[in-house]
Design a protein around this motif. Structure first.
Motif, mmCIF file in Angstrom:
data_model
loop_
_atom_site.group_PDB
_atom_site.id
_atom_site.type_symbol
_atom_site.label_atom_id
_atom_site.label_comp_id
_atom_site.label_asym_id
_atom_site.label_seq_id
_atom_site.Cartn_x
_atom_site.Cartn_y
_atom_site.Cartn_z
ATOM 1 N N THR A 105 0.841 -1.199 0.000
ATOM 2 C CA THR A 105 0.000 0.000 0.000
ATOM 3 C C THR A 105 0.872 1.244 0.000
ATOM 4 O O THR A 105 2.060 1.198 0.337
ATOM 5 C CB THR A 105 -0.933 0.056 1.220
ATOM 6 O OG1 THR A 105 -0.188 0.443 2.385
ATOM 7 C CG2 THR A 105 -1.627 -1.278 1.463
ATOM 8 N N VAL A 109 -3.244 3.206 1.009
ATOM 9 C CA VAL A 109 -3.992 3.109 -0.252
ATOM 10 C C VAL A 109 -3.478 1.893 -1.007
ATOM 11 O O VAL A 109 -2.294 1.833 -1.353
ATOM 12 C CB VAL A 109 -3.830 4.389 -1.103
ATOM 13 C CG1 VAL A 109 -4.688 4.288 -2.363
ATOM 14 C CG2 VAL A 109 -4.187 5.631 -0.298
ATOM 15 N N PRO A 113 -6.537 -4.415 -3.657
ATOM 16 C CA PRO A 113 -7.378 -4.413 -2.454
ATOM 17 C C PRO A 113 -7.391 -5.726 -1.690
ATOM 18 O O PRO A 113 -7.728 -5.748 -0.506
ATOM 19 C CB PRO A 113 -8.769 -4.072 -3.012
ATOM 20 C CG PRO A 113 -8.498 -3.271 -4.233
ATOM 21 C CD PRO A 113 -7.274 -3.920 -4.840
ATOM 22 N N GLN A 124 -16.452 -5.129 1.160
ATOM 23 C CA GLN A 124 -15.688 -3.885 1.114
ATOM 24 C C GLN A 124 -14.482 -4.008 0.177
ATOM 25 O O GLN A 124 -14.135 -3.052 -0.529
ATOM 26 C CB GLN A 124 -15.240 -3.510 2.524
ATOM 27 C CG GLN A 124 -16.408 -3.079 3.414
ATOM 28 C CD GLN A 124 -16.035 -3.047 4.891
ATOM 29 O OE1 GLN A 124 -15.060 -3.686 5.327
ATOM 30 N NE2 GLN A 124 -16.817 -2.302 5.670
ATOM 31 N N ARG A 127 -15.745 -3.778 -3.334
ATOM 32 C CA ARG A 127 -16.012 -2.378 -3.688
ATOM 33 C C ARG A 127 -14.721 -1.677 -4.067
ATOM 34 O O ARG A 127 -14.675 -0.902 -5.043
ATOM 35 C CB ARG A 127 -16.683 -1.660 -2.510
ATOM 36 C CG ARG A 127 -16.722 -0.137 -2.615
ATOM 37 C CD ARG A 127 -17.561 0.341 -3.796
ATOM 38 N NE ARG A 127 -17.536 1.797 -3.919
ATOM 39 C CZ ARG A 127 -16.620 2.483 -4.600
ATOM 40 N NH1 ARG A 127 -15.669 1.833 -5.280
ATOM 41 N NH2 ARG A 127 -16.659 3.794 -4.655
ATOM 42 N N ALA A 128 -13.652 -1.927 -3.340
ATOM 43 C CA ALA A 128 -12.374 -1.292 -3.656
ATOM 44 C C ALA A 128 -11.827 -1.793 -4.989
ATOM 45 O O ALA A 128 -11.237 -1.022 -5.761
ATOM 46 C CB ALA A 128 -11.373 -1.543 -2.535
ATOM 47 N N GLU A 129 -12.012 -3.070 -5.278
ATOM 48 C CA GLU A 129 -11.555 -3.617 -6.559
ATOM 49 C C GLU A 129 -12.327 -3.003 -7.720
ATOM 50 O O GLU A 129 -11.780 -2.819 -8.813
ATOM 51 C CB GLU A 129 -11.720 -5.138 -6.564
ATOM 52 C CG GLU A 129 -10.738 -5.860 -5.655
ATOM 53 C CD GLU A 129 -10.928 -7.360 -5.690
ATOM 54 O OE1 GLU A 129 -9.922 -8.073 -5.844
ATOM 55 O OE2 GLU A 129 -12.088 -7.815 -5.549
ATOM 56 N N GLU A 131 -13.076 -0.074 -8.693
ATOM 57 C CA GLU A 131 -12.799 1.352 -8.559
ATOM 58 C C GLU A 131 -13.737 2.179 -9.433
ATOM 59 O O GLU A 131 -13.910 1.906 -10.619
ATOM 60 C CB GLU A 131 -11.349 1.656 -8.944
ATOM 61 C CG GLU A 131 -11.001 3.133 -8.834
ATOM 62 C CD GLU A 131 -9.564 3.447 -9.208
ATOM 63 O OE1 GLU A 131 -9.236 4.653 -9.270
ATOM 64 O OE2 GLU A 131 -8.775 2.507 -9.429
ATOM 65 N N VAL A 147 -10.294 9.196 -2.126
ATOM 66 C CA VAL A 147 -10.152 7.740 -2.067
ATOM 67 C C VAL A 147 -11.489 7.078 -1.754
ATOM 68 O O VAL A 147 -11.809 6.009 -2.280
ATOM 69 C CB VAL A 147 -9.064 7.335 -1.047
ATOM 70 C CG1 VAL A 147 -9.013 5.825 -0.869
ATOM 71 C CG2 VAL A 147 -7.696 7.845 -1.505
ATOM 72 N N LEU A 151 -12.547 4.153 -4.067
ATOM 73 C CA LEU A 151 -12.412 2.788 -3.559
ATOM 74 C C LEU A 151 -13.402 2.430 -2.460
ATOM 75 O O LEU A 151 -13.415 1.272 -2.014
ATOM 76 C CB LEU A 151 -10.983 2.577 -3.018
ATOM 77 C CG LEU A 151 -9.829 2.921 -3.967
ATOM 78 C CD1 LEU A 151 -8.493 2.601 -3.304
ATOM 79 C CD2 LEU A 151 -9.967 2.189 -5.294
ATOM 80 N N GLY A 152 -14.192 3.384 -2.002
ATOM 81 C CA GLY A 152 -15.181 3.093 -0.978
ATOM 82 C C GLY A 152 -14.835 3.687 0.370
ATOM 83 O O GLY A 152 -13.660 3.932 0.684
ATOM 84 N N VAL A 155 -12.198 1.802 3.011
ATOM 85 C CA VAL A 155 -10.748 1.952 2.853
ATOM 86 C C VAL A 155 -10.260 3.180 3.621
ATOM 87 O O VAL A 155 -9.223 3.155 4.293
ATOM 88 C CB VAL A 155 -10.367 2.053 1.363
ATOM 89 C CG1 VAL A 155 -8.878 2.365 1.208
ATOM 90 C CG2 VAL A 155 -10.704 0.758 0.635
#
Length: 471
Positions: A105, A109, A113, A124, A127-129, A131, A147, A151-152, A155
């Motif tokens: 990261t 970040v 994910p 979650q 959701r980040a995957e 984007e 962010v 990414l949600g 995160v």
């Protein structure tokens, strides 16, 4: 060079570095540092911890190693850097459990994910995957808001807030991307993928360049942090000694209230009615104090400085008799966990020099409280005994341990950390423009280029050279 008279207002790391650099640049000049409190050091402070050690930090405890400024200054003063243990790493306390700090990261970040497995739920992470690209923007933006949109929320609330927000005792949604994770500015300004930008950045830097969160890099990599034996606060005492040995003076319990520019130079007025005359004035105090001092001489800059928000925090240090060995270097806690403390450092695990001076079976643990925007009754109104007790009880509850605190000590840092809100560096540029034509004036401190020691030292050195070229 011509001998000059300089007054430095503030005896923290920035003010002392400025005085030291001034005396190096203009040997034989008259330099006096005035400090409103009864000690030097600013946010660097040491304690014997009730007699447990000769010296340990109860304020800032480290500096980035990869930047050269602190290392170089320490070397100039004949001080040897020491480094954190590589046997211990930090953790995140999430969902009532300790989790390993995620790898791969950029200050939390993720590039992938899936690195957040165990920290975020599968939904979650999904959701980040997935984007959500946002339109290209301009200027600066809140790192948290950006962010979260990409990414949600999870995160930001679970990973970024303890990592990035912790540096400023702030909250990610209030903090500037340019100041915190500038590598993502390109994604914001072009609309490019955050995930791809992080992967590309990490690949370019590699773990050896310190791109990852401390505690996640390879053991062969250079250290991320450094300190000194006795704590990083040793740096300020050595600086103060050097300033005095070069002919400078340091006066404590002297609060400057105004700096006025006249035809014959500067006149600095003090709360006790005293005054000092100078060719050059270096102001090394928090923005709100600098605003008061500059109100007459530089009203536009003073207003900009007065608008900078600040956070308060406190460090509670415990000397403990261990029931069993401590594992790790500490933990961070997202605000969503609703705990009293926000982080803990197992200082004697993190720093081998400190462990070496303690008897077997003893350890030093630091706990911190306070975030920007805290309600007044969150912790600030508690007396020291209750603040220490609540922090220690929370620590025991979080860790599930039954150690005994042989000594508990509270150090409050009131209005100590400037909040680098979106557009902060533009405001600093405006401040610098507003004062650039004022002869013999330098502004230094943690509000301008960064809250870390390297940024403070760099700013102080550069400002002294800037006014030296004009003087």
């Amino acid at each position: 060079m011509t001998e000059r008279r300089a007054v430095v207002i503030g005896a923290g790391i920035s003010g002392l570095t400025a005085a030291y650099e001034y005396l190096r640049l203009r040997p034989g000049s008259s330099v006096t540092v005035y400090e409103a409190s009864d000690r030097v050091g600013g946010l660097l402070k040491s304690s014997t911890l009730g007699g447990a050690v000769e010296s340990a930090d109860v304020g800032a405890e480290a500096s980035l190693y990869l930047r050269p400024e602190t290392r170089g200054l320490a070397e100039d003063l004949g001080l040897e850097a020491v480094y954190p243990s590589r046997e211990h790493s930090s953790q995140l306390f999430v969902g009532g459990r300790m989790q390993a700090m995620p790898k791969g990261t950029l200050m939390g970040v993720p590039g992938d994910p899936r690195a957040l497995k165990g920290i975020l739920s599968s939904e979650q992470i999904a959701r980040a995957e997935d984007e959500q690209l946002t339109p290209a923007g301009s200027g600066d933006v809140s790192i948290g808001d950006f962010v979260a949109a990409r990414l949600g929320e999870a995160v930001v609330d679970t990973v970024l807030d303890p990592l990035i927000g912790g540096v400023y005792s702030g909250r990610c949604r209030d903090l500037s991307m340019q100041a915190t994770v500038p590598a993502l500015l390109d994604a914001y300004r072009t609309g490019a993928s955050v995930l791809e930008t992080v992967r590309t950045t990490l690949a370019a830097r590699t773990a050896a360049a310190g791109a990852n969160v401390p505690g996640t890099q390879e053991k062969a990599a250079p250290p991320v942090f450094m300190t000194l034996r006795g704590g990083i606060s040793v740096l300020v005492s050595a600086l103060a000694d050097e300033v005095r040995s070069c002919g400078g003076q340091i006066v404590t319990s002297a609060r400057a209230v105004s700096a006025q520019r006249g035809d014959d130079g500067w006149r600095v007025l003090f709360a006790d009615g005293g005054q000092a005359l100078a060719d050059d004035v270096i102001i090394a105090v928090p923005a709100y104090a600098a605003a008061e001092i500059l109100r007459a001489a530089a009203p536009q800059a003073a207003q900009l400085l007065a608008d900078v928000p600040y956070a308060s925090c406190a460090v509670i240090t415990a000397v403990i008799d261990l029931a069993e060995p401590l594992s790790g270097s500490g933990f961070l806690i997202p605000p969503t966990e609703n705990r009293f403390i926000k982080a803990s450092t197992y200082a004697s695990n993190k720093w081998p020099w400190l462990d070496a001076v303690l008897p077997d079976g003893r350890a030093v643990v630091r706990m911190s409280v306070g975030r920007y925007g805290d309600a007044p009754d969150a912790w600030a109104q508690l007396d020291d005994a209750e603040l220490a007790s609540r922090a220690w009880d929370d620590w025991l509850s979080i860790t599930g341990r039954n150690d005994i605190a042989a000594h508990l000590e509270v150090q409050r840092w009131q209005d100590s950390l400037p909040q680098f809100t979106p557009g902060h560096f533009d405001r600093v540029a405006d401040i610098d423009r507003a004062t650039s034509e004022t002869p013999g004036l330098a502004l230094v401190g943690n509000v301008y280029e960064g809250v870390g020691l390297p940024a403070c030292i760099s700013r102080a050195q550069n400002e002294i050279h800037r006014i030296g070229e004009k003087g």
